[in-house]
Design a protein around this motif. Structure first.
Motif, PDB file in Angstrom:
ATOM      1  N   PRO A 136      -0.808   6.169   3.834  1.00 36.45           N
ATOM      2  CA  PRO A 136      -0.363   7.359   3.102  1.00 36.45           C
ATOM      3  C   PRO A 136       0.753   8.067   3.868  1.00 36.45           C
ATOM      4  O   PRO A 136       0.707   8.178   5.085  1.00 36.45           O
ATOM      5  CB  PRO A 136      -1.622   8.226   3.041  1.00 36.45           C
ATOM      6  N   GLY A 137       1.750   8.514   3.140  1.00 32.63           N
ATOM      7  CA  GLY A 137       2.872   9.207   3.762  1.00 32.63           C
ATOM      8  C   GLY A 137       4.051   8.296   4.057  1.00 32.63           C
ATOM      9  O   GLY A 137       5.144   8.764   4.300  1.00 32.63           O
ATOM     10  N   GLN A 138       3.829   6.969   4.058  1.00 31.71           N
ATOM     11  CA  GLN A 138       4.921   6.033   4.279  1.00 31.71           C
ATOM     12  C   GLN A 138       5.581   5.713   2.940  1.00 31.71           C
ATOM     13  O   GLN A 138       4.951   5.729   1.897  1.00 31.71           O
ATOM     14  CB  GLN A 138       4.408   4.720   4.873  1.00 31.71           C
ATOM     15  N   ALA A 139       6.874   5.427   2.985  1.00 33.50           N
ATOM     16  CA  ALA A 139       7.579   5.038   1.763  1.00 33.50           C
ATOM     17  C   ALA A 139       7.079   3.671   1.311  1.00 33.50           C
ATOM     18  O   ALA A 139       6.840   2.792   2.128  1.00 33.50           O
ATOM     19  CB  ALA A 139       9.078   4.979   2.034  1.00 33.50           C
ATOM     20  N   GLN A 140       6.923   3.508   0.006  1.00 33.13           N
ATOM     21  CA  GLN A 140       6.469   2.233  -0.518  1.00 33.13           C
ATOM     22  C   GLN A 140       7.647   1.290  -0.712  1.00 33.13           C
ATOM     23  O   GLN A 140       8.728   1.701  -1.142  1.00 33.13           O
ATOM     24  CB  GLN A 140       5.766   2.425  -1.853  1.00 33.13           C
ATOM     25  N   SER A 141       7.396   0.029  -0.446  1.00 36.25           N
ATOM     26  CA  SER A 141       8.415  -0.991  -0.668  1.00 36.25           C
ATOM     27  C   SER A 141       8.418  -1.366  -2.148  1.00 36.25           C
ATOM     28  O   SER A 141       7.507  -1.020  -2.905  1.00 36.25           O
ATOM     29  CB  SER A 141       8.099  -2.221   0.180  1.00 36.25           C
ATOM     30  N   CYS A 142       9.432  -2.101  -2.544  1.00 40.36           N
ATOM     31  CA  CYS A 142       9.496  -2.613  -3.912  1.00 40.36           C
ATOM     32  C   CYS A 142       8.244  -3.434  -4.213  1.00 40.36           C
ATOM     33  O   CYS A 142       7.647  -3.298  -5.283  1.00 40.36           O
ATOM     34  CB  CYS A 142      10.749  -3.464  -4.094  1.00 40.36           C
ATOM     35  N   LEU A 143       7.833  -4.256  -3.274  1.00 37.75           N
ATOM     36  CA  LEU A 143       6.648  -5.087  -3.455  1.00 37.75           C
ATOM     37  C   LEU A 143       5.425  -4.218  -3.742  1.00 37.75           C
ATOM     38  O   LEU A 143       4.688  -4.463  -4.697  1.00 37.75           O
ATOM     39  CB  LEU A 143       6.411  -5.951  -2.210  1.00 37.75           C
ATOM     40  N   ASP A 144       5.216  -3.191  -2.941  1.00 38.86           N
ATOM     41  CA  ASP A 144       4.052  -2.327  -3.129  1.00 38.86           C
ATOM     42  C   ASP A 144       4.125  -1.570  -4.460  1.00 38.86           C
ATOM     43  O   ASP A 144       3.103  -1.388  -5.126  1.00 38.86           O
ATOM     44  CB  ASP A 144       3.912  -1.359  -1.962  1.00 38.86           C
ATOM     45  N   ARG A 145       5.310  -1.140  -4.866  1.00 36.14           N
ATOM     46  CA  ARG A 145       5.454  -0.457  -6.161  1.00 36.14           C
ATOM     47  C   ARG A 145       5.129  -1.403  -7.311  1.00 36.14           C
ATOM     48  O   ARG A 145       4.443  -1.022  -8.266  1.00 36.14           O
ATOM     49  CB  ARG A 145       6.869   0.100  -6.316  1.00 36.14           C
ATOM     50  N   GLN A 146       5.599  -2.646  -7.216  1.00 33.29           N
ATOM     51  CA  GLN A 146       5.327  -3.627  -8.268  1.00 33.29           C
ATOM     52  C   GLN A 146       3.833  -3.942  -8.358  1.00 33.29           C
ATOM     53  O   GLN A 146       3.277  -4.029  -9.453  1.00 33.29           O
ATOM     54  CB  GLN A 146       6.112  -4.926  -8.011  1.00 33.29           C
ATOM     55  N   LEU A 147       3.202  -4.111  -7.215  1.00 32.87           N
ATOM     56  CA  LEU A 147       1.761  -4.399  -7.201  1.00 32.87           C
ATOM     57  C   LEU A 147       0.972  -3.239  -7.795  1.00 32.87           C
ATOM     58  O   LEU A 147       0.045  -3.448  -8.594  1.00 32.87           O
ATOM     59  CB  LEU A 147       1.285  -4.705  -5.781  1.00 32.87           C
ATOM     60  N   ALA A 148       1.331  -2.015  -7.429  1.00 29.83           N
ATOM     61  CA  ALA A 148       0.642  -0.834  -7.953  1.00 29.83           C
ATOM     62  C   ALA A 148       0.832  -0.721  -9.469  1.00 29.83           C
ATOM     63  O   ALA A 148      -0.114  -0.411 -10.201  1.00 29.83           O
ATOM     64  CB  ALA A 148       1.145   0.421  -7.254  1.00 29.83           C
ATOM     65  N   PRO A 177      -6.592  -9.143  -8.229  1.00 31.14           N
ATOM     66  CA  PRO A 177      -7.312  -7.997  -8.790  1.00 31.14           C
ATOM     67  C   PRO A 177      -7.866  -7.108  -7.672  1.00 31.14           C
ATOM     68  O   PRO A 177      -8.201  -7.597  -6.586  1.00 31.14           O
ATOM     69  CB  PRO A 177      -8.444  -8.642  -9.592  1.00 31.14           C
ATOM     70  N   THR A 178      -7.957  -5.824  -7.949  1.00 27.31           N
ATOM     71  CA  THR A 178      -8.367  -4.871  -6.911  1.00 27.31           C
ATOM     72  C   THR A 178      -9.775  -5.094  -6.394  1.00 27.31           C
ATOM     73  O   THR A 178     -10.079  -4.682  -5.282  1.00 27.31           O
ATOM     74  CB  THR A 178      -8.247  -3.419  -7.425  1.00 27.31           C
ATOM     75  N   ASP A 179     -10.624  -5.782  -7.153  1.00 28.69           N
ATOM     76  CA  ASP A 179     -11.993  -6.014  -6.693  1.00 28.69           C
ATOM     77  C   ASP A 179     -12.156  -7.345  -5.952  1.00 28.69           C
ATOM     78  O   ASP A 179     -13.268  -7.724  -5.594  1.00 28.69           O
ATOM     79  CB  ASP A 179     -12.973  -5.929  -7.860  1.00 28.69           C
TER      80      ASP A 179
END
Length: 87
Positions: A22-34, A44-46
């Motif tokens: 938390p507090g770190q900028a998200q990468s393109c990869l992390d934004r796409q996954l979210a 899947p999240t589970d």
């Protein structure tokens, strides 16, 4: 070093590559996954993994970079993020 200690060190190294804190900028990869509702590894999240991470092969002792792992399984994310890692 004992086998268990070696395994623990290798697992810790493999688990370092995860979602940003938390507090770190998200990468393109992390934004796409979210946006797709997927976990940091594109599943899947589970999803649960033996050893805690799909990036570490316990049989060979080899690790795969998270970006390479996700891009190879999700070429659409690789294209969206401008990476040729999945090609």
């Amino acid at each position: 070093m004992t086998r268990w200690a070696t395994l623990a060190v290798l697992l810790a190294a493999a688990c370092r590559e995860s979602a940003p804190q938390p507090g770190q900028a998200q990468s393109c990869l992390d934004r796409q996954l979210a946006a797709k509702g997927l976990n940091p590894f594109g599943d899947p999240t589970d999803m649960m993994y033996a050893g805690g991470s799909p990036l570490f092969n316990e049989k060979t002792g080899e690790s795969t970079p998270r970006e390479q792992y996700v891009y190879s399984r999700h070429p659409d994310i690789a294209r969206a993020c401008g990476s040729d890692a999945g090609r």
